[in-house]
Design a protein around this motif. Structure first.
Motif, PDB file in Angstrom:
ATOM      1  N   LEU A   1       0.830  -1.208   0.000  1.00  0.00           N
ATOM      2  CA  LEU A   1       0.000   0.000   0.000  1.00  0.00           C
ATOM      3  C   LEU A   1       0.864   1.258   0.000  1.00  0.00           C
ATOM      4  O   LEU A   1       0.600   2.200  -0.740  1.00  0.00           O
ATOM      5  N   PHE A   2       1.925   1.253   0.828  1.00  0.00           N
ATOM      6  CA  PHE A   2       2.818   2.412   0.853  1.00  0.00           C
ATOM      7  C   PHE A   2       3.499   2.607  -0.492  1.00  0.00           C
ATOM      8  O   PHE A   2       3.674   3.733  -0.944  1.00  0.00           O
TER       9      PHE A   2
ATOM     10  N   ASP B   1       0.778   4.033  -2.897  1.00  0.00           N
ATOM     11  CA  ASP B   1       0.484   5.425  -2.583  1.00  0.00           C
ATOM     12  C   ASP B   1       1.708   6.311  -2.758  1.00  0.00           C
ATOM     13  O   ASP B   1       1.589   7.475  -3.127  1.00  0.00           O
TER      14      ASP B   1
ATOM     15  N   ALA C   1       1.862   7.147  -6.419  1.00  0.00           N
ATOM     16  CA  ALA C   1       0.854   8.163  -6.753  1.00  0.00           C
ATOM     17  C   ALA C   1       1.260   9.523  -6.186  1.00  0.00           C
ATOM     18  O   ALA C   1       1.097  10.553  -6.846  1.00  0.00           O
ATOM     19  N   CYS C   2       1.805   9.507  -4.982  1.00  0.00           N
ATOM     20  CA  CYS C   2       2.264  10.755  -4.356  1.00  0.00           C
ATOM     21  C   CYS C   2       3.393  11.371  -5.168  1.00  0.00           C
ATOM     22  O   CYS C   2       3.392  12.570  -5.435  1.00  0.00           O
TER      23      CYS C   2
ATOM     24  N   LEU D   1      -2.333  11.881  -0.309  1.00  0.00           N
ATOM     25  CA  LEU D   1      -2.406  10.448  -0.606  1.00  0.00           C
ATOM     26  C   LEU D   1      -1.543   9.643   0.356  1.00  0.00           C
ATOM     27  O   LEU D   1      -1.935   8.580   0.823  1.00  0.00           O
ATOM     28  N   LEU D   2      -0.362  10.172   0.667  1.00  0.00           N
ATOM     29  CA  LEU D   2       0.535   9.465   1.565  1.00  0.00           C
ATOM     30  C   LEU D   2      -0.011   9.456   2.983  1.00  0.00           C
ATOM     31  O   LEU D   2       0.110   8.464   3.694  1.00  0.00           O
TER      32      LEU D   2
ATOM     33  N   ARG E   1      -3.064   9.304   3.777  1.00  0.00           N
ATOM     34  CA  ARG E   1      -4.135   8.305   3.802  1.00  0.00           C
ATOM     35  C   ARG E   1      -3.561   6.933   4.106  1.00  0.00           C
ATOM     36  O   ARG E   1      -4.133   6.159   4.862  1.00  0.00           O
ATOM     37  N   SER E   2      -2.388   6.616   3.556  1.00  0.00           N
ATOM     38  CA  SER E   2      -1.748   5.332   3.834  1.00  0.00           C
ATOM     39  C   SER E   2      -1.349   5.228   5.298  1.00  0.00           C
ATOM     40  O   SER E   2      -1.481   4.172   5.903  1.00  0.00           O
TER      41      SER E   2
ATOM     42  N   ASP F   1      -4.416   4.436   7.234  1.00  0.00           N
ATOM     43  CA  ASP F   1      -4.763   3.027   7.061  1.00  0.00           C
ATOM     44  C   ASP F   1      -3.871   2.133   7.911  1.00  0.00           C
ATOM     45  O   ASP F   1      -4.334   1.158   8.496  1.00  0.00           O
TER      46      ASP F   1
ATOM     47  N   ARG G   1     -10.757   0.914   2.827  1.00  0.00           N
ATOM     48  CA  ARG G   1     -10.776   0.567   1.413  1.00  0.00           C
ATOM     49  C   ARG G   1     -11.376  -0.783   1.225  1.00  0.00           C
ATOM     50  O   ARG G   1     -11.158  -1.703   1.860  1.00  0.00           O
TER      51      ARG G   1
END
Length: 147
Positions: free
Chosen positions: A39-40, A43, A46-47, A120-121, A123-124, A127, A147
């Motif tokens: 996940l990291f 993300d 994306a980050c 975005l980061l 959010r990880s 989570d 999610r």
């Protein structure tokens, strides 16, 4: 008593064993760490894509203000001075204000794009906190995965 013998064509399956709670917790923790790492990475990619856009916009804005801007701005001021019969001071002031507004627009776009990427980061991280909380308190059913 009959004894069952294993033939070469049919393997004997071991009897099902119960996994001790500590072993299950360890395997859950390892699986969580693996999934959280994935996940990291996702993300993070994306980050970085979003941050890259912000950095590129910032570089364009900086290049406009630092490298190409002086020549273009002087030429624009001279054009304003000749076209509208402005004084040199007024023409240069108009051009400087216009350049400041354009540079501020690029700066705002760069900051906004970078902020979206860092969201975005975060959010990880949220989570991860939620998953760790669920792992340490498995009886809590009120928490639902995001999610």
């Amino acid at each position: 008593m009959s004894t069952a013998q294993a033939t070469p064509s049919t393997p004997v399956e071991p009897p099902p064993t119960r996994t001790p709670p500590l072993s299950r917790a360890a395997s859950d923790a390892i699986e969580l760490a693996t999934l959280q790492g994935r996940l990291f990475l996702a993300d993070g990619r994306a980050c970085m894509a979003s941050v890259r856009t912000g950095v590129a916009l910032g570089a364009v804005g900086l290049a406009l203000l630092v490298a190409a801007a002086p020549l273009a701005l002087v030429a624009l001021a001279m054009w304003l001075q000749g076209m509208y019969e402005l004084s040199p001071e007024a023409a240069y002031a108009i051009v400087a204000a216009s350049a400041a507004v354009i540079g501020a627009c690029f700066g705002y776009a760069a900051i906004r794009s970078s902020r979206d990427g860092f969201a975005l980061l975060s959010r990880s991280c949220a989570d991860l906190e939620e998953n760790l909380k669920a792992l340490t308190h498995p009886d809590d059913t009120a928490t639902t995965p995001s999610r």
